[in-house]
Design a protein around this motif. Structure first.
Motif, PDB file in Angstrom:
ATOM      1  N   VAL A  57      28.818  40.133  65.388  1.00 38.69           N
ATOM      2  CA  VAL A  57      27.745  40.383  66.582  1.00 38.69           C
ATOM      3  C   VAL A  57      28.289  41.626  67.231  1.00 38.69           C
ATOM      4  CG1 VAL A  57      27.057  38.047  66.506  1.00 38.69           C
ATOM      5  CG2 VAL A  57      28.882  38.675  67.918  1.00 38.69           C
ATOM      6  N   SER A  58      29.547  41.783  67.244  1.00 35.57           N
ATOM      7  CA  SER A  58      29.901  43.245  67.920  1.00 35.57           C
ATOM      8  C   SER A  58      29.276  44.391  67.585  1.00 35.57           C
ATOM      9  CB  SER A  58      31.408  43.415  67.702  1.00 35.57           C
ATOM     10  OG  SER A  58      32.090  44.753  68.028  1.00 35.57           O
ATOM     11  N   SER A  59      28.683  45.248  68.396  1.00 35.05           N
ATOM     12  CA  SER A  59      28.036  46.489  68.081  1.00 35.05           C
ATOM     13  C   SER A  59      29.024  47.463  67.476  1.00 35.05           C
ATOM     14  CB  SER A  59      27.384  47.187  69.661  1.00 35.05           C
ATOM     15  OG  SER A  59      26.428  46.083  70.026  1.00 35.05           O
ATOM     16  N   ILE A  60      30.249  47.563  67.943  1.00 31.04           N
ATOM     17  CA  ILE A  60      30.876  48.518  67.319  1.00 31.04           C
ATOM     18  C   ILE A  60      31.319  47.995  65.801  1.00 31.04           C
ATOM     19  CG2 ILE A  60      33.758  49.044  67.358  1.00 31.04           C
ATOM     20  CD1 ILE A  60      32.061  50.416  69.720  1.00 31.04           C
ATOM     21  N   ASN A  61      31.557  46.840  65.474  1.00 35.65           N
ATOM     22  CA  ASN A  61      31.934  46.312  64.274  1.00 35.65           C
ATOM     23  C   ASN A  61      30.921  46.697  63.365  1.00 35.65           C
ATOM     24  OD1 ASN A  61      34.437  45.545  64.759  1.00 35.65           O
ATOM     25  ND2 ASN A  61      34.036  43.368  64.704  1.00 35.65           N
ATOM     26  N   LEU A  62      29.447  46.651  63.970  1.00 33.16           N
ATOM     27  CA  LEU A  62      28.172  46.905  63.258  1.00 33.16           C
ATOM     28  C   LEU A  62      28.089  48.300  62.528  1.00 33.16           C
ATOM     29  CD1 LEU A  62      25.484  44.766  64.582  1.00 33.16           C
ATOM     30  CD2 LEU A  62      26.478  44.266  62.568  1.00 33.16           C
ATOM     31  N   VAL A  63      28.608  49.086  63.884  1.00 36.70           N
ATOM     32  CA  VAL A  63      28.407  50.569  63.595  1.00 36.70           C
ATOM     33  C   VAL A  63      29.554  51.086  62.483  1.00 36.70           C
ATOM     34  CG1 VAL A  63      28.692  52.796  64.604  1.00 36.70           C
ATOM     35  CG2 VAL A  63      27.494  51.155  65.823  1.00 36.70           C
ATOM     36  N   ILE A  64      30.751  50.568  62.707  1.00 37.31           N
ATOM     37  CA  ILE A  64      31.890  50.888  61.817  1.00 37.31           C
ATOM     38  C   ILE A  64      31.541  50.331  60.490  1.00 37.31           C
ATOM     39  CG2 ILE A  64      34.170  50.151  60.992  1.00 37.31           C
ATOM     40  CD1 ILE A  64      34.823  50.003  63.886  1.00 37.31           C
ATOM     41  N   LEU A  65      30.875  49.238  60.128  1.00 39.57           N
ATOM     42  CA  LEU A  65      30.438  48.713  59.081  1.00 39.57           C
ATOM     43  C   LEU A  65      29.320  49.752  58.387  1.00 39.57           C
ATOM     44  CD1 LEU A  65      30.325  44.945  59.399  1.00 39.57           C
ATOM     45  CD2 LEU A  65      31.776  46.453  58.028  1.00 39.57           C
ATOM     46  N   ALA A  66      28.536  50.058  59.223  1.00 41.69           N
ATOM     47  CA  ALA A  66      27.197  51.293  58.778  1.00 41.69           C
ATOM     48  C   ALA A  66      28.087  52.439  58.367  1.00 41.69           C
ATOM     49  CB  ALA A  66      26.302  51.352  59.615  1.00 41.69           C
ATOM     50  N   ALA A  67      28.896  52.952  59.037  1.00 44.26           N
ATOM     51  CA  ALA A  67      29.758  54.270  58.744  1.00 44.26           C
ATOM     52  C   ALA A  67      30.523  54.083  57.507  1.00 44.26           C
ATOM     53  CB  ALA A  67      30.567  54.490  59.594  1.00 44.26           C
ATOM     54  N   GLU A 127      18.012  51.205  60.571  1.00 46.15           N
ATOM     55  CA  GLU A 127      17.608  50.101  59.442  1.00 46.15           C
ATOM     56  C   GLU A 127      18.999  49.668  58.732  1.00 46.15           C
ATOM     57  OE1 GLU A 127      14.965  52.228  56.943  1.00 46.15           O
ATOM     58  OE2 GLU A 127      13.237  52.188  58.394  1.00 46.15           O
ATOM     59  N   ARG A 128      19.921  50.588  58.444  1.00 49.45           N
ATOM     60  CA  ARG A 128      21.209  50.238  57.764  1.00 49.45           C
ATOM     61  C   ARG A 128      21.887  49.365  58.594  1.00 49.45           C
ATOM     62  NH1 ARG A 128      23.874  52.648  53.609  1.00 49.45           N
ATOM     63  NH2 ARG A 128      21.693  53.319  53.227  1.00 49.45           N
ATOM     64  N   ILE A 129      21.992  49.597  59.981  1.00 45.86           N
ATOM     65  CA  ILE A 129      22.718  48.744  60.930  1.00 45.86           C
ATOM     66  C   ILE A 129      21.779  47.184  60.935  1.00 45.86           C
ATOM     67  CG2 ILE A 129      23.241  48.345  63.406  1.00 45.86           C
ATOM     68  CD1 ILE A 129      23.711  51.281  63.279  1.00 45.86           C
ATOM     69  N   LYS A 130      20.641  47.298  61.081  1.00 43.84           N
ATOM     70  CA  LYS A 130      19.868  45.875  60.768  1.00 43.84           C
ATOM     71  C   LYS A 130      20.187  45.079  59.789  1.00 43.84           C
ATOM     72  CE  LYS A 130      16.145  47.566  63.847  1.00 43.84           C
ATOM     73  NZ  LYS A 130      14.673  48.065  64.185  1.00 43.84           N
ATOM     74  N   ALA A 131      20.174  45.811  58.468  1.00 43.10           N
ATOM     75  CA  ALA A 131      20.294  45.044  57.388  1.00 43.10           C
ATOM     76  C   ALA A 131      21.904  44.641  57.217  1.00 43.10           C
ATOM     77  CB  ALA A 131      20.214  46.094  56.256  1.00 43.10           C
ATOM     78  N   ILE A 132      22.699  45.334  57.915  1.00 44.04           N
ATOM     79  CA  ILE A 132      24.290  44.709  58.015  1.00 44.04           C
ATOM     80  C   ILE A 132      24.270  43.723  58.761  1.00 44.04           C
ATOM     81  CG2 ILE A 132      26.408  45.300  58.554  1.00 44.04           C
ATOM     82  CD1 ILE A 132      26.035  48.213  57.545  1.00 44.04           C
ATOM     83  N   ARG A 133      23.663  43.766  59.951  1.00 46.53           N
ATOM     84  CA  ARG A 133      23.495  42.708  61.001  1.00 46.53           C
ATOM     85  C   ARG A 133      22.949  41.459  60.161  1.00 46.53           C
ATOM     86  NH1 ARG A 133      20.735  44.306  66.059  1.00 46.53           N
ATOM     87  NH2 ARG A 133      22.940  44.815  66.903  1.00 46.53           N
ATOM     88  N   ALA A 134      21.906  41.715  59.275  1.00 45.23           N
ATOM     89  CA  ALA A 134      21.237  40.300  58.977  1.00 45.23           C
ATOM     90  C   ALA A 134      21.900  39.758  57.864  1.00 45.23           C
ATOM     91  CB  ALA A 134      19.741  40.652  58.209  1.00 45.23           C
ATOM     92  N   GLY A 135      22.880  40.484  57.414  1.00 47.20           N
ATOM     93  CA  GLY A 135      23.898  39.957  56.207  1.00 47.20           C
ATOM     94  C   GLY A 135      25.259  39.560  56.664  1.00 47.20           C
TER      95      GLY A 135
END
Length: 92
Positions: free
Chosen positions: A45-55, A33-41
């Protein structure tokens, strides 16, 4: 230790944990859910960047909670000392 199947970012993962299945699923759902929220905001588009931002997001939240916890522990300790002093009849 058995594995629990979870879904994060559309990827199926088997997570080995001593915690119960429902706990593992709940944590994985929170991460997803956190990754989806970050993706929406963000435009990332990079999965790695999304995961790093979530971390980073989780680490920030954890650090705030650690500091809040320490402040509460300090307040409890101070109150405990005042109560002990009051019980012992020490006016300070």
């Amino acid at each position: 230790m058995k594995g629990v199947n979870v879904q994060i970012m559309g990827q199926s993962l088997v997570v080995a944990s001593d915690a119960g299945d429902e706990w593992v699923k709940s944590v994985a759902e929170t991460v997803d859910e956190r990754i989806k929220a970050i993706r929406a905001g963000t435009q990332t588009v990079s999965s790695i960047n999304l995961v790093i931002l979530a971390a980073l997001n989780f680490a920030d939240e954890l650090e705030h909670l650690r500091r809040e916890h320490q402040e509460l522990m300090d307040r409890i300790e101070a109150m405990n000392k005042r109560l002990s002093a009051a019980i012992d009849g020490d006016p300070s």
